[in-house]
Design a protein around this motif. Sequence first.
Motif, PDB file in Angstrom:
ATOM      1  N   ILE A  48       0.848  -1.196   0.000  1.00 14.40           N
ATOM      2  CA  ILE A  48       0.000   0.000   0.000  1.00 14.40           C
ATOM      3  C   ILE A  48       0.882   1.244   0.000  1.00 14.40           C
ATOM      4  O   ILE A  48       0.706   2.159  -0.804  1.00 14.40           O
ATOM      5  CB  ILE A  48      -0.947   0.029   1.223  1.00 14.40           C
ATOM      6  CG1 ILE A  48      -2.054  -1.017   1.086  1.00 14.40           C
ATOM      7  CG2 ILE A  48      -1.567   1.421   1.400  1.00 14.40           C
ATOM      8  CD1 ILE A  48      -2.859  -1.215   2.361  1.00 14.40           C
ATOM      9  N   ALA A  65      -6.459   2.963   6.055  1.00 13.96           N
ATOM     10  CA  ALA A  65      -6.196   1.825   5.165  1.00 13.96           C
ATOM     11  C   ALA A  65      -5.456   0.724   5.915  1.00 13.96           C
ATOM     12  O   ALA A  65      -5.781  -0.467   5.778  1.00 13.96           O
ATOM     13  CB  ALA A  65      -5.396   2.278   3.955  1.00 13.96           C
ATOM     14  N   THR A  69      -6.946  -2.930   6.786  1.00 10.35           N
ATOM     15  CA  THR A  69      -6.214  -4.103   6.303  1.00 10.35           C
ATOM     16  C   THR A  69      -5.965  -5.082   7.440  1.00 10.35           C
ATOM     17  O   THR A  69      -6.212  -6.282   7.305  1.00 10.35           O
ATOM     18  CB  THR A  69      -4.886  -3.667   5.656  1.00 10.35           C
ATOM     19  OG1 THR A  69      -5.196  -2.872   4.510  1.00 10.35           O
ATOM     20  CG2 THR A  69      -4.044  -4.855   5.235  1.00 10.35           C
ATOM     21  N   TRP A  88      -6.391  -7.887  -3.193  1.00  5.27           N
ATOM     22  CA  TRP A  88      -5.108  -8.322  -2.637  1.00  5.27           C
ATOM     23  C   TRP A  88      -5.092  -9.842  -2.500  1.00  5.27           C
ATOM     24  O   TRP A  88      -4.087 -10.494  -2.784  1.00  5.27           O
ATOM     25  CB  TRP A  88      -4.819  -7.684  -1.288  1.00  5.27           C
ATOM     26  CG  TRP A  88      -3.574  -8.269  -0.689  1.00  5.27           C
ATOM     27  CD1 TRP A  88      -3.503  -9.296   0.205  1.00  5.27           C
ATOM     28  CD2 TRP A  88      -2.229  -7.909  -0.996  1.00  5.27           C
ATOM     29  NE1 TRP A  88      -2.177  -9.579   0.493  1.00  5.27           N
ATOM     30  CE2 TRP A  88      -1.391  -8.750  -0.244  1.00  5.27           C
ATOM     31  CE3 TRP A  88      -1.655  -6.946  -1.837  1.00  5.27           C
ATOM     32  CZ2 TRP A  88      -0.005  -8.664  -0.298  1.00  5.27           C
ATOM     33  CZ3 TRP A  88      -0.275  -6.866  -1.889  1.00  5.27           C
ATOM     34  CH2 TRP A  88       0.536  -7.709  -1.124  1.00  5.27           C
ATOM     35  N   TRP A 125      -7.949   0.472  -4.283  1.00  8.62           N
ATOM     36  CA  TRP A 125      -7.558   1.403  -3.219  1.00  8.62           C
ATOM     37  C   TRP A 125      -7.820   2.849  -3.634  1.00  8.62           C
ATOM     38  O   TRP A 125      -8.265   3.665  -2.819  1.00  8.62           O
ATOM     39  CB  TRP A 125      -6.086   1.237  -2.828  1.00  8.62           C
ATOM     40  CG  TRP A 125      -5.902   0.185  -1.783  1.00  8.62           C
ATOM     41  CD1 TRP A 125      -5.216  -0.988  -1.909  1.00  8.62           C
ATOM     42  CD2 TRP A 125      -6.431   0.186  -0.455  1.00  8.62           C
ATOM     43  NE1 TRP A 125      -5.283  -1.696  -0.733  1.00  8.62           N
ATOM     44  CE2 TRP A 125      -6.023  -1.000   0.174  1.00  8.62           C
ATOM     45  CE3 TRP A 125      -7.225   1.082   0.268  1.00  8.62           C
ATOM     46  CZ2 TRP A 125      -6.369  -1.319   1.493  1.00  8.62           C
ATOM     47  CZ3 TRP A 125      -7.562   0.771   1.577  1.00  8.62           C
ATOM     48  CH2 TRP A 125      -7.145  -0.418   2.174  1.00  8.62           C
TER      49      TRP A 125
END
Length: 132
Positions: A48, A65, A69, A88, A125
């Motif tokens: 990321i 984020a 995650t 992902w 994202w």
Amino acid sequence: MEYGSGGLGSEPRNDLWAAALDELGARGMSTEEARQLATSVVNRVAHILHHVPCFSADAASREAAIDETVHFATHRVDVPSQAAQRAWGQYWHAHQNRSGTSPQARRAELDHLVDVLLPCWIRAWNTWYERR
């Protein structure tokens, strides 16, 4: 934990990995399961910070984020970044299961990772970031 705008250096990465192992072990996960999940989370966060430029400039979104995650990976619950988390999963699965036996097959697998799966994850994202 505060994550710098320049990426996740080796010391914070090691700290994050160790903290994840401790947390997962405390939840009763085997050492090997905890190691695999922690490695996946740290790799996600590092990707990321390296591949999604908007997170370099926006600390609040970067922290959100990372939190999403970690939460998704450890609890398997819906999060606002669900599309990115699933993208992902596809990327990581393909990365972990490359099995091309010829140079051409290995190149095709790598091309698919780099040209299809990674951009799909980045787009997810960016969409999440735009909707925040």
